[in-house]
Structure formats: structure tokens, C-alpha cells
Design a protein around this motif. Sequence first.
Motif, PDB file in Angstrom:
ATOM      1  N   LEU A 156       0.891  -1.336   0.076  1.00 16.06           N
ATOM      2  CA  LEU A 156       0.037   0.072   0.160  1.00 16.06           C
ATOM      3  C   LEU A 156       0.963   1.223  -0.017  1.00 16.06           C
ATOM      4  O   LEU A 156       0.446   2.134  -0.889  1.00 16.06           O
ATOM      5  CB  LEU A 156      -0.839   0.071   1.224  1.00 16.06           C
ATOM      6  CG  LEU A 156      -2.109  -0.958   1.193  1.00 16.06           C
ATOM      7  CD1 LEU A 156      -2.931  -1.021   2.777  1.00 16.06           C
ATOM      8  CD2 LEU A 156      -2.995  -0.687   0.082  1.00 16.06           C
ATOM      9  N   THR A 157       1.880   1.334   0.977  1.00 15.48           N
ATOM     10  CA  THR A 157       2.726   2.506   0.906  1.00 15.48           C
ATOM     11  C   THR A 157       3.501   2.705  -0.493  1.00 15.48           C
ATOM     12  O   THR A 157       3.726   4.002  -0.808  1.00 15.48           O
ATOM     13  CB  THR A 157       3.723   2.446   2.271  1.00 15.48           C
ATOM     14  OG1 THR A 157       3.109   1.808   3.161  1.00 15.48           O
ATOM     15  CG2 THR A 157       4.215   3.679   2.576  1.00 15.48           C
ATOM     16  N   TYR A 158       4.060   1.628  -0.902  1.00 18.51           N
ATOM     17  CA  TYR A 158       4.658   1.657  -2.273  1.00 18.51           C
ATOM     18  C   TYR A 158       4.090   2.278  -3.338  1.00 18.51           C
ATOM     19  O   TYR A 158       4.261   3.525  -3.860  1.00 18.51           O
ATOM     20  CB  TYR A 158       5.207   0.363  -2.444  1.00 18.51           C
ATOM     21  CG  TYR A 158       6.231   0.476  -3.648  1.00 18.51           C
ATOM     22  CD1 TYR A 158       7.687   0.636  -3.014  1.00 18.51           C
ATOM     23  CD2 TYR A 158       6.148   0.278  -4.855  1.00 18.51           C
ATOM     24  CE1 TYR A 158       8.598   1.047  -4.149  1.00 18.51           C
ATOM     25  CE2 TYR A 158       7.050   0.376  -5.860  1.00 18.51           C
ATOM     26  CZ  TYR A 158       8.208   0.595  -5.499  1.00 18.51           C
ATOM     27  OH  TYR A 158       9.142   0.769  -6.510  1.00 18.51           O
ATOM     28  N   ALA A 159       2.707   1.823  -3.391  1.00 11.94           N
ATOM     29  CA  ALA A 159       2.008   2.098  -4.413  1.00 11.94           C
ATOM     30  C   ALA A 159       1.371   3.825  -4.222  1.00 11.94           C
ATOM     31  O   ALA A 159       1.457   4.417  -5.386  1.00 11.94           O
ATOM     32  CB  ALA A 159       0.716   1.252  -4.610  1.00 11.94           C
ATOM     33  N   ALA A 160       1.186   4.172  -3.293  1.00 13.39           N
ATOM     34  CA  ALA A 160       0.739   5.312  -2.603  1.00 13.39           C
ATOM     35  C   ALA A 160       1.995   6.158  -2.994  1.00 13.39           C
ATOM     36  O   ALA A 160       1.761   7.334  -3.530  1.00 13.39           O
ATOM     37  CB  ALA A 160       0.166   5.237  -1.234  1.00 13.39           C
ATOM     38  N   ALA A 161       3.209   5.919  -2.649  1.00 11.65           N
ATOM     39  CA  ALA A 161       4.100   6.723  -2.555  1.00 11.65           C
ATOM     40  C   ALA A 161       4.675   6.955  -4.052  1.00 11.65           C
ATOM     41  O   ALA A 161       4.857   8.346  -4.345  1.00 11.65           O
ATOM     42  CB  ALA A 161       5.196   6.152  -1.844  1.00 11.65           C
ATOM     43  N   ILE A 162       4.762   6.176  -4.887  1.00  6.59           N
ATOM     44  CA  ILE A 162       5.172   6.447  -6.143  1.00  6.59           C
ATOM     45  C   ILE A 162       4.131   7.113  -7.044  1.00  6.59           C
ATOM     46  O   ILE A 162       4.585   7.706  -8.008  1.00  6.59           O
ATOM     47  CB  ILE A 162       5.566   5.137  -6.816  1.00  6.59           C
ATOM     48  CG1 ILE A 162       4.330   3.991  -7.015  1.00  6.59           C
ATOM     49  CG2 ILE A 162       6.937   4.668  -6.309  1.00  6.59           C
ATOM     50  CD1 ILE A 162       4.827   2.996  -7.842  1.00  6.59           C
ATOM     51  N   THR A 163       2.729   7.124  -6.703  1.00  8.50           N
ATOM     52  CA  THR A 163       1.651   7.883  -7.541  1.00  8.50           C
ATOM     53  C   THR A 163       1.493   9.101  -7.014  1.00  8.50           C
ATOM     54  O   THR A 163       0.655   9.841  -7.277  1.00  8.50           O
ATOM     55  CB  THR A 163       0.541   7.021  -7.626  1.00  8.50           C
ATOM     56  OG1 THR A 163       0.385   6.531  -6.317  1.00  8.50           O
ATOM     57  CG2 THR A 163       0.932   5.603  -8.339  1.00  8.50           C
ATOM     58  N   ALA A 164       2.024   9.554  -5.820  1.00 12.71           N
ATOM     59  CA  ALA A 164       1.315  10.495  -4.936  1.00 12.71           C
ATOM     60  C   ALA A 164       2.014  11.796  -5.745  1.00 12.71           C
ATOM     61  O   ALA A 164       2.956  12.562  -5.495  1.00 12.71           O
ATOM     62  CB  ALA A 164       2.104  10.850  -3.661  1.00 12.71           C
ATOM     63  N   PHE A 165       1.078  12.305  -6.462  1.00 11.08           N
ATOM     64  CA  PHE A 165       1.665  13.414  -7.660  1.00 11.08           C
ATOM     65  C   PHE A 165       1.546  14.756  -6.852  1.00 11.08           C
ATOM     66  O   PHE A 165       2.325  15.704  -6.970  1.00 11.08           O
ATOM     67  CB  PHE A 165       0.259  13.490  -8.825  1.00 11.08           C
ATOM     68  CG  PHE A 165       0.330  14.574  -9.801  1.00 11.08           C
ATOM     69  CD1 PHE A 165       1.319  14.779 -10.552  1.00 11.08           C
ATOM     70  CD2 PHE A 165      -0.693  15.741  -9.573  1.00 11.08           C
ATOM     71  CE1 PHE A 165       1.452  15.670 -11.644  1.00 11.08           C
ATOM     72  CE2 PHE A 165      -0.379  16.640 -10.580  1.00 11.08           C
ATOM     73  CZ  PHE A 165       0.514  16.582 -11.629  1.00 11.08           C
ATOM     74  N   ILE A 166       0.478  15.023  -5.947  1.00 13.35           N
ATOM     75  CA  ILE A 166       0.526  16.167  -5.256  1.00 13.35           C
ATOM     76  C   ILE A 166       1.692  16.356  -4.414  1.00 13.35           C
ATOM     77  O   ILE A 166       2.380  17.434  -4.554  1.00 13.35           O
ATOM     78  CB  ILE A 166      -0.860  16.317  -4.418  1.00 13.35           C
ATOM     79  CG1 ILE A 166      -1.980  16.240  -5.233  1.00 13.35           C
ATOM     80  CG2 ILE A 166      -0.747  17.391  -3.564  1.00 13.35           C
ATOM     81  CD1 ILE A 166      -3.312  16.034  -4.507  1.00 13.35           C
ATOM     82  N   THR A 167       2.049  15.436  -3.545  1.00 13.90           N
ATOM     83  CA  THR A 167       3.116  15.449  -2.787  1.00 13.90           C
ATOM     84  C   THR A 167       4.401  15.680  -3.426  1.00 13.90           C
ATOM     85  O   THR A 167       5.435  16.499  -3.151  1.00 13.90           O
ATOM     86  CB  THR A 167       3.129  14.552  -1.615  1.00 13.90           C
ATOM     87  OG1 THR A 167       1.685  14.215  -1.075  1.00 13.90           O
ATOM     88  CG2 THR A 167       4.170  14.727  -0.509  1.00 13.90           C
ATOM     89  N   GLN A 168       4.385  14.713  -4.452  1.00 14.59           N
ATOM     90  CA  GLN A 168       5.703  14.964  -5.208  1.00 14.59           C
ATOM     91  C   GLN A 168       6.071  16.044  -5.734  1.00 14.59           C
ATOM     92  O   GLN A 168       7.103  16.700  -5.921  1.00 14.59           O
ATOM     93  CB  GLN A 168       5.687  13.750  -6.386  1.00 14.59           C
ATOM     94  CG  GLN A 168       6.053  12.446  -5.795  1.00 14.59           C
ATOM     95  CD  GLN A 168       5.596  11.368  -6.977  1.00 14.59           C
ATOM     96  OE1 GLN A 168       5.416  11.723  -8.130  1.00 14.59           O
ATOM     97  NE2 GLN A 168       5.544  10.043  -6.672  1.00 14.59           N
TER      98      GLN A 168
END
Lengths: 348, 289
Positions: B217-229
Motif C-alpha cells: 500500500l505504501t509503495y503504491a501510494a508513494a510512487i503515485t503521489a502526484f500532489i506531494t511529489q
Amino acid sequence: MMIDRRRLLTSALTLGAMHAFPGLSYADARPLVFATFTGSWEEAHKAVLVPAFRKASGDAPVVLDPMLSVDQIAKVNAAKSNPPIDVMLHDPGPALVAIGQDLVEPFPVENSAYYKDLIPEAQDPNGPAPFFQVVGLTYNPDTVKTPPTSWADLWNPDYKGRVGITNLNSTLGTGWLVEVARMHGGSEANVDAGFKALEALKPNLAAVAANPGALATLYQQGQIDISPGNFNAIQILKARGVPVEFVAPKEGAIAFKTTIHIVKNSPNKELAFKLIEAALSPEVQTTLTEPPYLIVPTNAKVAMTGEIAKVLAKDTDELKKKFVFQDWKTINQQRASWIEKFNRDIKI
Amino acid sequence: MKSAAIAPGDVTRYGLGLAAPLALVFAVFFIAPLAQLFYLSLHNDAVATVWGLGQYVKFLTDPFSLSVLGATLLLGAEVTLLCLVLGYPIAWLHQRAGHWLQTVIILIVLLPLLTSVVVRTFAWIVILGRQGIINSTLQSLGLISTPLRMLYTQGGLVVALAQVQMPLMVLPLITAIGRIDTNLADASASLGAGHWRTFFRVILPLSMPGIIAGCTLTYAAAITAFITQSLVGGGQMLFMPMYLYQQASTLQNWPFAAAISIIFLVAVLAIVALFSTLGRRARINGDAT
């Protein structure tokens, strides 16, 4: 399909009714859909443009559907013969894309009461520009004591680690790069000199923001003290008490046309025309020059007052002298490769 | 345990029927658009008229594009690792804590989920900025003279993402660790194993399902986190979501953007598959020993 008596009868009745009452088919028709931009654009259009349109059109129903230019183009493209939008609003880059993809109905210039009053740069038969967006220098007056006067001031070693820019995704970022290239002998067709200058700017860079909105907020955090910036975005920050000032550089502030277009195959062409007329009218444009909107007018008959007169221009003549207009047709041709180069080279 | 695994067999039959509405929604709003995306990616030109694999060739032979993919996958790994290292003790503490403290821990873990990602991300801009909380504290303590650059750096981004995605790691861990019988640790100790041995041979293998779920879950959320990135990472750090957005939105090159999405999807699926294989192997090893 089975054709039975009942079905035949309903069809015949419907057809007959539509003939007898032509207004009936309009009852099914949707209200005029105007795809404006989100944020302060939507607010300004809801408060000023829509009421003016209602008055001019006898209270015709209108819906604001704020979305990005790219989404407007996508939605219209997906249903070209029956587009879900009647009026589009575009920055110069996407406007050319929309025109190139044949999504735009020519503006009936000869029927327009206001078109001829627009300054020549705002006249475009594919869709006139009711507003300008202006990009100049933005700075924090608390930390930058001598107001900057030129784009070249961003390279001042005093601002080491304090300059912000955006990447080329935005109209602002791309337009600014072209201006920098121009300063060093380049043009819309050749921005190599601009990239070279960017390389030299690296020690000064504190931030390369993902978009102009994110760039503007960095003043609040003290992350940056000076940057290229959008006049209207800065006014919003200023109104909230952020220490930030806008100044037009001596090379000229960059003016982007925001153009408004009738969508091809729109079922509401008449109303769409009326909405655009309202947007071009001196009444609407005058109201929009006042706070909190401070939108730069394109109708030469609109007097410029207040903050716009103070930092930009007092009248159309001065505006033309102090603004720089760019050739986005040329810019668009190479923008993809510039973005690629920026992606690769600009790392801080 | 074995009998419990067989018994619910009948129940799943009813479950499938009940899942039909969701399955339908899934098919219409996820599978169909995905198929459309794939179809779009099989075109060589920007207006999608010429068929071909050109977009894939372009991406896979371009070192820059591959480096963006690599950087994104690496970012995910860093964030996941940080979340695991910081989140595991919290979940462990939750199991050991009394009822009152458990409620507090759950509340603290859930609290970030109640605010939007944008708000959480903006908070990090305030914390990491030049005049942010960290820099002004360090400066007032006299530890640094000029502000450190933390915003718009990889390190700052990893920390911000880890905080933003932390609940996704901690919640599965709490569930998994909570299921472990505390007597097992005592049993292990009474058989002569030390704290570390008990942890590595008993607790860690048993919490593996939670670790796998949390990491995925964390991995998928982190790499797709457009806003935070884009807000904490800035415009010069390019990751796959921004790359995709750039191609689709600014450049209107939809087939290339579609190909990027498909490649990204496949890469992520491969990583997720790797996680679960590792997890299964760890469990088998755990059972064998």
C-alpha cells in the motif's frame, strides 16, 4: 428494430409536435456551458460575466464548468459532433492546439459590437482575447530592498539561493524562458541562449516550482524572495497580506492572451456569441479591472485605473509599449523538445 | 488453523454474488478505461492514427525516460523502508499497550487520514522551508548560520511522503501484529531464545502478512503521489506521475502518455508481485523452521 403501430404513432406524434412547437426541441437542449478556468477566474466570471450575459440574453440559462484547457480540448474532442461545452477559454498554447484540431468555430466578427474596439493584439477571428495575463518580476519588499528593474536582476549574486522559477509545463515558465533567450540574442524559434542563461542561474535558484500557483505560495514560506510571476496571482497573495510586490521589467512585461472560443458544432452558438460579446464589452471589462479581480482589459475603451495603472499601464498606448507579445505558433513547434531539455538539464 | 482455512469455502460462493455490483463498477470504470488506455498507447503519432509500438520503443530506448522510471521506483522503496522502520515500533507498541494507550495510538495514526493530502503536504512546506520550523529552530540554537535546503530535495520529499503515507503502513501492521498470540513470545523466551532471537524467529515471520500489505500500500501510494511529489519535490525533480502529466496535459501527446502509464503500471505490478513472493517465501521459511 420492430416497428409496431404504437412505436410508429409515438414517432409520428413526436415529429409532428416538434414541427408545431419548434421551441420544444430546445427544452431538451442544455444550457450554455462555459468552460472557464478554476480559482479566481471562476469567481470573477461568476460574479461579473455571468450576470452581464444573463442581462444581455434575457436570462438564458448558463452553466460554468471550470476545467483546465487540456480537459476542455479532451472533452470536445471526445464528442466533436455534439460537444458538451459551448465556450472554451484558453492560454495561447492550448488555443493553437484547439484551432489546429478543428474544434473552434470562427468568431462572427462582423456581428460583434466590440471586436473592433479590442487592441489589435487581442483580435483573432478564431476567438478574441477578452483578458490579458501579465508576467513580470515579483519580489518580497521586506528582503529585497532595491526593487528589481530587469529580468537580469534574477542573476544578481546577492540573490544566491533565493530565486524561484517554474518549469516549462506552464505558459508562464515557457514564456519567461523565451524572454530570457531574447535578452541574450535568441528568439521564439531559438532558446539556446535562454538555456545557457538558466545554467548560469543555478547558484541563485532556491526552487523550481511545479506550477505558477506553487511558485507564488513559496513567498509565504520565505523559500524565495524574487521570481517571475503572474500579476493576478500576486494580487491574490498581496490581498492576503503576504509581503510581495509586482514590477514590470524594463524589457517589457510578458502579456499572454487568454482567448475565448465558440466550440465547433455547439448547439448554443447564438448564446455562445452573446457570452463572448459580454466578455468583450467595456462594462464587464471595466468591472473586472477593479479589485479584487484586477484583470487587464483588452478593450481599448476601458480606462485603466488603480493598481493596474500604477504598475502596468495607464492606457492602451502605454500598454502596447510596456508589454511584450510572443509568437506562440513558433513556440509551440519546439515546446516539446524544450520541455525535454529542461527535464534533463535543470537539476538543482 | 488448517481447518479454519477450509471451512469458509462455502461462504466465498455467496461472497462472489455479493461482489457482483462492485465487480460491475470495476469493469465499467476501471477495466474498460484501462483497455482504452492500452489501445491509445499502441499508436505512433500524437493524434493516434498510425498503429505501432513506437511509443514503447521510444520510452524503453531513452535513457532519460528509464532514469525517471528508476528514480520513481527508488523513491517508493525509500519511502516504504522509512515507513516500515518508523511504523513497525508503533504497531508493536500498540499490541503491548494497555487499552487506553491503544486508543490513543489508533487515534494518532488515523488523524492524518482525516485531513486532506494537500493540507498535509502544505504543512511540510511550512516545516521544511527556508524560514520553516526546522531551519528557524536550528538557526536560533546557533547550529547553522545559513538555512539548509530541505524543501525541493529528495530527502525532504522522502520524509514528507513517509509521513503522509504512514497510516497505510501502520494500520495493516497493527492488524497483523495484533493477531499474534503474546504467549508465543513467552514460549520462545522460556525455550531459551533472547529478545532479538524471539523477534526475528517468531514475531517478524508472523507479522509478515502485515508487512507485505503495508509495504504494498505504501509503495503504491508513494510512487503515485502526484500532489506531494510536485509540491515538496518541486518542478525539477521528475517522477513518473509528473512526466505523464507533462506529456498528456502540456504537450498533448496522449499516446506517449498512455504508453508511460502502461509501462508504469507494469513496473508497479512487478514490484508488488515481488513483494508478495518474498512474503510467501518468508512465511514458508518461517513455517519450516
